[in-house]
Scaffold this motif. Structure first.
Motif, short mmCIF file in Angstrom:
data_model
loop_
_atom_site.label_atom_id
_atom_site.label_comp_id
_atom_site.label_asym_id
_atom_site.label_seq_id
_atom_site.Cartn_x
_atom_site.Cartn_y
_atom_site.Cartn_z
N ASP A 126 0.33 2.65 0.39
CA ASP A 126 -1.07 3.27 -0.67
C ASP A 126 -1.44 3.20 1.02
O ASP A 126 -0.94 1.93 2.12
N VAL A 127 -2.57 4.09 1.13
CA VAL A 127 -2.58 4.48 2.86
C VAL A 127 -4.33 4.80 2.84
O VAL A 127 -5.20 4.74 1.26
N HIS A 140 -3.66 6.33 -2.84
CA HIS A 140 -2.51 6.19 -3.42
C HIS A 140 -1.20 7.60 -3.44
O HIS A 140 -2.29 8.31 -3.62
N ILE A 141 -0.42 7.40 -2.53
CA ILE A 141 0.14 9.04 -2.23
C ILE A 141 1.79 8.41 -2.50
O ILE A 141 2.92 7.07 -2.82
N THR A 142 2.59 9.75 -3.67
CA THR A 142 4.37 9.44 -3.32
C THR A 142 4.39 10.83 -2.73
O THR A 142 4.10 11.81 -2.57
N GLY A 144 6.17 13.53 -0.92
CA GLY A 144 5.66 15.19 -1.87
C GLY A 144 4.77 15.11 -1.21
O GLY A 144 4.06 16.62 -0.95
N GLU A 145 3.45 14.30 -1.11
CA GLU A 145 2.37 13.99 -0.71
C GLU A 145 2.36 14.15 0.11
O GLU A 145 2.90 12.87 1.51
N ILE A 146 0.66 14.35 0.80
CA ILE A 146 0.09 14.32 2.31
C ILE A 146 -1.24 13.49 2.78
O ILE A 146 -1.96 13.96 1.65
N PHE A 147 -1.17 12.75 2.97
CA PHE A 147 -2.48 12.56 4.56
C PHE A 147 -2.51 12.25 5.35
O PHE A 147 -2.01 12.26 5.99
N THR A 148 -4.36 12.73 5.61
CA THR A 148 -4.42 12.49 6.92
C THR A 148 -5.69 11.65 7.51
O THR A 148 -6.29 10.67 6.97
N ASN A 159 3.80 -0.24 1.99
CA ASN A 159 4.33 0.48 0.65
C ASN A 159 4.00 -1.05 -0.30
O ASN A 159 4.64 -2.17 -0.30
N ASN A 160 3.85 -0.23 -1.62
CA ASN A 160 3.25 -1.45 -2.09
C ASN A 160 4.29 -0.82 -3.53
O ASN A 160 4.03 -1.93 -4.99
N GLY A 161 5.52 -0.73 -3.62
CA GLY A 161 6.47 -0.35 -4.73
C GLY A 161 7.47 -1.37 -4.65
O GLY A 161 7.72 -2.39 -3.13
#
Ligand SMILES: *[C@@H]1O[C@H](CO)[C@@H](O)[C@H](O)[C@H]1NC(C)=O
Ligand SMILES: *[C@@H]1O[C@H](CO)[C@@H](O)[C@H](O)[C@H]1NC(C)=O
Length: 219
Positions: A126-127, A140-142, A144-148, A159-161
């Motif tokens: 969670d970013v 929420h990103i998993t 292979g995904e990207i956030f900026t 990391n809530n996983g």
């Protein structure tokens, strides 16, 4: 056809406007390479170039393996910046690897000199970042995904996983710099005065001292 012409003119105007701004994080190059002499006393805006260079100056294997996350935050940043790769001097880019234990947090911080873009290698996160209008932009990103995270804005990853997570982070600076909000305010040397923090956070001296004690460098 007149409207197509107008469109082209508009696109050219937008491109001209964009290119007249300085959009990169670091200044432009004045030469092909300027491998950092990390031992040089004098500093320029970056590092002095050394003449004795080799392929090793452009190489780093330090992001291949997960970093140790057995710290208070349950997360660790391993940097691959100009301090590790002298060849990055003046090139305006760098990477980090960030590893997160389950529950791990890369706590709220800013990079004064770079925008950051992260790619999830493993797990889920969670970013978010907060704009200067005080709006939280989060996702929420998993894998292979990207956030900026835009330059200078406060941001975090959690990391809530149930399994470890990791990302590769790219920066448009050879040395983005990091200011971690809590440690900046509560563990600076010399200390930020209690009366600044009590008023800023609307809390008492006891509470300030309690927070300061948690962030004090471990002996
Ligand atoms: C250049 O670097 C090599 C390898 O580190 C070293 O053996 C050599 O002495 C250096 N030469 C100079 C002139 O500094
Ligand atoms: C983390 O684990 C490593 C390797 O097991 C160990 O050497 C280190 O002391 C640990 N650090 C902390 C803060 O527990």
């Amino acid at each position: 056809m007149a409207s197509a012409g107008k469109l082209i003119v508009m696109i050219l105007m937008i491109m001209a406007a964009i290119s007249s701004y300085k959009v990169s994080g670091d200044p432009d190059l004045l030469q092909d390479i300027c491998v950092a002499d990390l031992t040089s006393g004098p500093k320029v805006n970056g590092f002095v170039c050394k003449t004795n260079i080799s392929d090793a100056d452009f190489f780093f294997a330090g992001l291949a393996k997960p970093g140790l996350t057995n710290n208070t935050n349950g997360a660790v940043v391993t940097a691959a910046n100009v301090e590790k790769i002298p060849g990055l001097n003046t090139l305006g880019v760098s990477l980090s690897r960030i590893d997160y234990a389950p529950g791990g947090l890369n706590p709220p911080h800013t990079h004064p000199r770079a925008t950051e873009i992260v790619f999830v290698l493993e797990g889920e996160l969670d970013v978010g970042f907060i704009t200067t209008a005080n709006v939280l932009i989060s996702k929420h990103i998993t894998k292979g995904e990207i956030f900026t995270f835009p330059r200078g804005l406060v941001h975090f990853q959690k990391n809530n996983g149930k399994v470890p997570a990791s990302v590769i982070a790219a920066f448009n600076s050879q040395l983005p710099g990091t200011q971690s909000i809590a440690t900046t305010l509560f563990a600076a040397t010399p200390a930020v005065p209690d009366n600044v923090l009590t008023k800023a956070f609307q809390i008492g001296t006891k509470e300030v001292d309690k927070i300061k004690s948690k962030f004090a460098p471990k002996k």
